[in-house]
Design an enzyme around this catalytic site. Structure first.
Site, mmCIF file in Angstrom:
data_model
loop_
_atom_site.group_PDB
_atom_site.id
_atom_site.type_symbol
_atom_site.label_atom_id
_atom_site.label_comp_id
_atom_site.label_asym_id
_atom_site.label_seq_id
_atom_site.Cartn_x
_atom_site.Cartn_y
_atom_site.Cartn_z
ATOM 1 N N ASN A 7 44.356 -59.405 46.564
ATOM 2 C CA ASN A 7 44.300 -59.763 45.152
ATOM 3 C C ASN A 7 44.133 -61.291 45.070
ATOM 4 O O ASN A 7 45.020 -62.042 45.452
ATOM 5 C CB ASN A 7 45.587 -59.305 44.454
ATOM 6 N N HIS A 10 45.458 -65.541 42.376
ATOM 7 C CA HIS A 10 46.221 -66.790 42.447
ATOM 8 C C HIS A 10 45.424 -67.950 43.018
ATOM 9 O O HIS A 10 45.814 -69.112 42.846
ATOM 10 C CB HIS A 10 47.543 -66.572 43.170
ATOM 11 N N HIS A 43 42.073 -59.351 38.677
ATOM 12 C CA HIS A 43 42.526 -58.854 37.382
ATOM 13 C C HIS A 43 41.924 -59.738 36.305
ATOM 14 O O HIS A 43 42.262 -60.918 36.204
ATOM 15 C CB HIS A 43 44.063 -58.901 37.340
ATOM 16 N N ARG A 45 42.223 -60.613 32.903
ATOM 17 C CA ARG A 45 43.197 -60.408 31.826
ATOM 18 C C ARG A 45 42.591 -60.786 30.485
ATOM 19 O O ARG A 45 41.681 -61.614 30.407
ATOM 20 C CB ARG A 45 44.451 -61.276 32.075
ATOM 21 N N ARG A 49 43.749 -65.923 32.051
ATOM 22 C CA ARG A 49 44.604 -66.995 32.579
ATOM 23 C C ARG A 49 44.231 -67.386 34.002
ATOM 24 O O ARG A 49 44.530 -68.476 34.443
ATOM 25 C CB ARG A 49 46.076 -66.606 32.494
ATOM 26 N N GLU A 70 40.936 -54.933 38.309
ATOM 27 C CA GLU A 70 42.091 -54.483 37.512
ATOM 28 C C GLU A 70 41.862 -54.918 36.076
ATOM 29 O O GLU A 70 41.460 -56.063 35.835
ATOM 30 C CB GLU A 70 43.371 -55.157 38.004
ATOM 31 N N THR A 101 52.006 -58.137 35.970
ATOM 32 C CA THR A 101 52.057 -56.769 35.460
ATOM 33 C C THR A 101 53.465 -56.197 35.616
ATOM 34 O O THR A 101 54.023 -56.202 36.707
ATOM 35 C CB THR A 101 51.064 -55.885 36.242
ATOM 36 N N GLU A 151 47.414 -45.938 42.034
ATOM 37 C CA GLU A 151 48.083 -47.029 42.744
ATOM 38 C C GLU A 151 49.542 -47.001 42.312
ATOM 39 O O GLU A 151 49.843 -47.175 41.124
ATOM 40 C CB GLU A 151 47.446 -48.378 42.398
ATOM 41 N N HIS A 193 52.120 -54.382 44.450
ATOM 42 C CA HIS A 193 52.960 -55.224 43.601
ATOM 43 C C HIS A 193 54.229 -55.642 44.348
ATOM 44 O O HIS A 193 55.018 -54.801 44.754
ATOM 45 C CB HIS A 193 53.349 -54.569 42.268
#
Ligand code: PXP
Length: 251
Positions: A7, A10, A43, A45, A49, A70, A101, A151, A193
């Site tokens: 993922n 970040h 993701h 969003r 962000r 995502e 999330t 998931e 997660h």
């Protein structure tokens, strides 16, 4: 054992902190794939962000492995996914103020909208996964609304792993039961997660575990040891439960 999808959000978080173009999430994605990640997850969003629309399209051009987007189950996001055409969409719940999330998508309560989005995406040739809590009702609802993948949310497991190990083990057992149930229903099983270098092995070895989506711990480790090594170590943990033989005792 499982394969690793990184993922990448970040990396974009760090980039956006100074408003420039570095570090480039595309470069990071390429390094992750070269280091053995089977795919890249991002993701997009509602508040953009970290990942932005232009990143989503650029990933489609450069990612060779699995590209997993995502997104919230909204008309806006479905429209974008149909244009980007990732290999897989993972439908997630989204709240504007959350840090990350929180909890799984309630497919039972939102069956109509989830089914509508799932069918549209599937028709366009995109595999659809539902990010859900490991409960029998949610697994059955994911199947009934057309998901081919689920998931499982591992947040509770991860939160308890270092503090209350028995609770973490109990949560892993609940996820294990749902891996078996989901597999029986014909679903491909993924999880993610809060997974990190200490807690991932137990989840990676659950039955039928296909793919783990891991972001924060991996990017955090990359700051210390470099992205290539952070990915190689996590790939090894997902695949074998231990670090590579040339790196025993890595912190
Ligand atoms: N899977 C899903 C559906 C997520 O929303 C996230 C967080 O963006 C992750 C996996 C990765 O979680 P973490 O960053 O804690 O590894």
């Amino acid at each position: 054992m499982a394969q690793l999808c990184v993922n990448i959000d970040h990396v974009a978080t760090i980039r956006n902190a100074r408003g420039g173009s570095e570090p480039d999430p595309l470069h990071a994605a390429a390094i992750c794939e070269l280091a053995g990640a089977v795919g890249i997850t991002y993701h997009l969003r509602e508040d953009r962000r970290h990942i932005r629309d232009e990143d989503a399209y650029a990933f489609r051009r450069i990612v060779n492995g699995l590209l997993n987007m995502e997104m919230a189950c909204t008309d806006e996001m479905v429209k974008i996914a149909l244009k980007v055409k990732p290999d897989q969409v993972t439908l997630v719940p989204e709240k504007r103020a959350e840090l990350t999330t929180e909890g799984g998508l309630d497919v039972v309560a939102n069956a109509d909208s989830v089914e509508k989005a799932t069918r549209k995406l599937t028709k366009a040739g995109i595999a659809v996964s539902h990010f859900i809590d490991a409960s029998r009702d949610q697994v059955a609802a994911a199947r009934a609304t057309g998901a081919t993948h689920v998931e499982f949310h591992t947040g509770i497991y991860a939160d308890h792993f270092d503090r209350e190990r028995t609770l973490a083990i109990r949560e892993a057992a609940r996820i294990e039961e749902m891996c078996l149930y989901g597999h029986d229903l014909g679903l491909v099983i993924n999880a993610g997660h809060g997974l990190n270098y200490r807690n991932v092995a137990l989840i990676a070895r659950l039955p039928y575990m296909n793919e783990l989506n891991i972001g924060h711990a991996l990017v955090g480790r990359a700051v210390m040891v470099g992205l290539d090594r952070a990915v190689r170590d996590m790939v090894a943990l997902c695949a074998t439960g231990s670090l590579p033989v040339d790196r025993p005792g890595s912190f």
